[in-house]
Design an enzyme around this catalytic site. Structure first.
Site, PDB file in Angstrom:
ATOM      1  N   ASP A 291      62.912  32.147 -32.292  1.00 58.42           N
ATOM      2  CA  ASP A 291      62.312  32.117 -31.023  1.00 58.42           C
ATOM      3  C   ASP A 291      60.710  32.317 -30.959  1.00 58.42           C
ATOM      4  O   ASP A 291      60.427  33.143 -31.661  1.00 58.42           O
ATOM      5  CB  ASP A 291      63.205  32.861 -30.102  1.00 58.42           C
ATOM      6  CG  ASP A 291      62.961  32.753 -28.496  1.00 58.42           C
ATOM      7  OD1 ASP A 291      62.136  31.711 -28.261  1.00 58.42           O
ATOM      8  OD2 ASP A 291      63.469  33.599 -27.791  1.00 58.42           O
TER       9      ASP A 291
ATOM     10  N   TYR B  82      78.333  32.752  -5.334  1.00 54.78           N
ATOM     11  CA  TYR B  82      79.045  33.001  -4.082  1.00 54.78           C
ATOM     12  C   TYR B  82      78.716  34.068  -3.112  1.00 54.78           C
ATOM     13  O   TYR B  82      79.232  34.456  -2.101  1.00 54.78           O
ATOM     14  CB  TYR B  82      80.523  33.530  -4.804  1.00 54.78           C
ATOM     15  CG  TYR B  82      81.244  32.606  -5.523  1.00 54.78           C
ATOM     16  CD1 TYR B  82      81.171  31.197  -5.514  1.00 54.78           C
ATOM     17  CD2 TYR B  82      81.734  33.167  -6.790  1.00 54.78           C
ATOM     18  CE1 TYR B  82      81.800  30.466  -6.315  1.00 54.78           C
ATOM     19  CE2 TYR B  82      82.346  32.567  -7.506  1.00 54.78           C
ATOM     20  CZ  TYR B  82      82.385  31.038  -7.341  1.00 54.78           C
ATOM     21  OH  TYR B  82      83.057  30.148  -8.339  1.00 54.78           O
TER      22      TYR B  82
END
Length: 427
Positions: free
Chosen positions: A40, A275
């Site tokens: 990375d 949600y």
């Protein structure tokens, strides 16, 4: 190392066997002859591409990019793209990397005992204080360079083929360590970590009059503040800033509209960000006044103005909601206090009087908090014992002790005859 998931997977992929001595014959039996790690691009944003028409500039360190910006008056007309991991690259770009390995592969080159000393300094267990000294020295040196208008030194150039371990640690790893501290340890001025500040900045900018889904807000924050990490981390930050159960926030910055977690699992039982909804707490605009906007030091990234270096709350939020973070060789843990006590002390300071020592306070906590000395407090829960029917009733747990954990680690072992006492906690 045997418990490290990446190492275990690597051993499995390569077909290696523990305790096997690999002579020439055994080496020939292996599935692969070479291993190259495509890591990375830490420090974050180390791989940067700037394009203008057919002109393309590639940079492999932030200091190199900043130096180019300083020498290029019209840099802001370039389209700048920050690469976060290999997944950011297109298939065409991936082919370029592999077709020009001489350019993109950098080897470690052992240069002598100084490399050994550098590795020991970076990772040795007994070298914490020396690492601190090195980071302090590097921070002071960076400040001096900025004041004198000098460019930052960088490790990777266009012609870099190999680097020593010493150079990697002193010029690259140290940048990551400093950024780790900046990212992990809250500011004493506003009590925020950078990701929390990005949340507040976007919420104030959007000024939503209606509830917004947490997952949608996370995407908006990433877009408007040049956030280079996963949106799940942003969602978790929004959730933690909205929580209002006992032991979370004394003043939650945003409102929890839905299931944002409870004392049962310390907030880990919150619903999926898709949600649940949130919006700014009405108190937030009073604490972070818009009148301060003209004097804040705003940061810039990817040609856009993003969040300020820090906000200026009317009361020290670092004491209201506390602060906790672990970086490289530094950590902080500040407990919560009563906003009313803080206000009274602020008025005392404004009147030239000395502040009165405060006791930690957590909204709606029914237990007992006792001062033991200048640096520690004892937080106790509440329990009633009914001798007539041999029962106990626990009506409050210490702050930081969650119901599910207490049940599994304390109450259930007690049912099997194990004697355990834990209804208080040190902070």
């Amino acid at each position: 190392m045997f418990q490290n998931e990446e190492l275990k997977n690597l051993v499995k992929i390569l077909g290696l066997q523990y305790k096997q001595v690999y002579d020439d014959d055994k080496m020939n039996e292996l599935l692969y002859g070479r291993l190259m790690i495509m890591a990375d691009q830490d420090q974050d944003g180390s791989h940067i591409k700037a394009t203008k028409g057919k002109v393309e500039k590639c940079f492999y360190s932030l200091p190199e990019f900043e130096e180019w910006k300083a020498k290029t008056p019209n840099w802001n007309i370039y389209k700048v793209k920050y690469y976060k991991g290999l997944g950011t690259s297109t298939a065409e770009e991936d082919k370029k990397y592999f077709s020009d390995m001489d350019r993109h592969r950098i080897r470690f080159q052992y240069s002598g005992p100084e490399d050994d000393e550098a590795i020991e300094l970076a990772f040795g267990e007994g070298m914490a204080n020396k690492r601190k000294d090195l980071l302090i020295k590097e921070t002071a040196e960076r400040k001096r360079r900025n004041e004198e208008g000098l460019p930052e030194p960088y490790l990777y150039g266009k012609n870099t083929k190999a680097i020593s371990y010493k150079d990697f640690i002193n010029k690259e790893l140290i940048l990551f360590s400093n950024m780790d501290n900046q990212r992990s340890i809250p500011s004493v001025v506003d009590g925020f970590k950078p990701c929390q500040r990005k949340v507040l900045f976007t919420c104030l900018k959007r000024d939503d009059k209606r509830e917004v889904k947490v997952a949608q807000l996370a995407g908006s924050i990433a877009e408007q503040t040049a956030y280079h990490h996963g949106e799940q981390a942003l969602s978790n930050t929004i959730v933690s800033m909205s929580q209002d159960f006992v032991g979370s926030n004394n003043i939650n910055i945003s409102l929890p509209v839905g299931q944002f977690g409870t004392r049962l699992q310390g907030g880990k039982d919150s619903a999926n960000p898709r949600y649940i909804y949130t919006m700014l707490n009405p108190w937030t605009k009073n604490i972070f006044s818009s009148l301060d906007a003209p004097i804040l030091n705003y940061l810039y990234e990817e040609n856009s103005k993003i969040e300020p270096e820090y906000y200026l709350p009317v009361i020290p939020m670092v004491l209201v909601n506390g602060a906790e973070g672990i970086g490289t060789e530094w950590s902080t843990k500040i407990t919560c206090y009563n906003p009313e006590d803080i206000l009274k002390n602020l008025y005392r300071l404004l009147d030239g009087e000395k502040p009165i020592p405060m006791t930690p306070w957590f909204r709606n906590f029914k237990g007992l908090i006792e001062c033991k000395d200048d640096k520690s407090f004892l937080v106790s829960g509440k329990v009633s014992v009914f001798e007539e029917n041999n029962k106990i009733e626990i009506t409050e747990l210490p702050i930081g002790t969650w119901t599910q954990t207490y049940k599994e680690n304390i109450l259930e072992p007690m049912t099997h005859g194990k004697k355990i006492h834990l209804l208080h906690f040190w902070i």
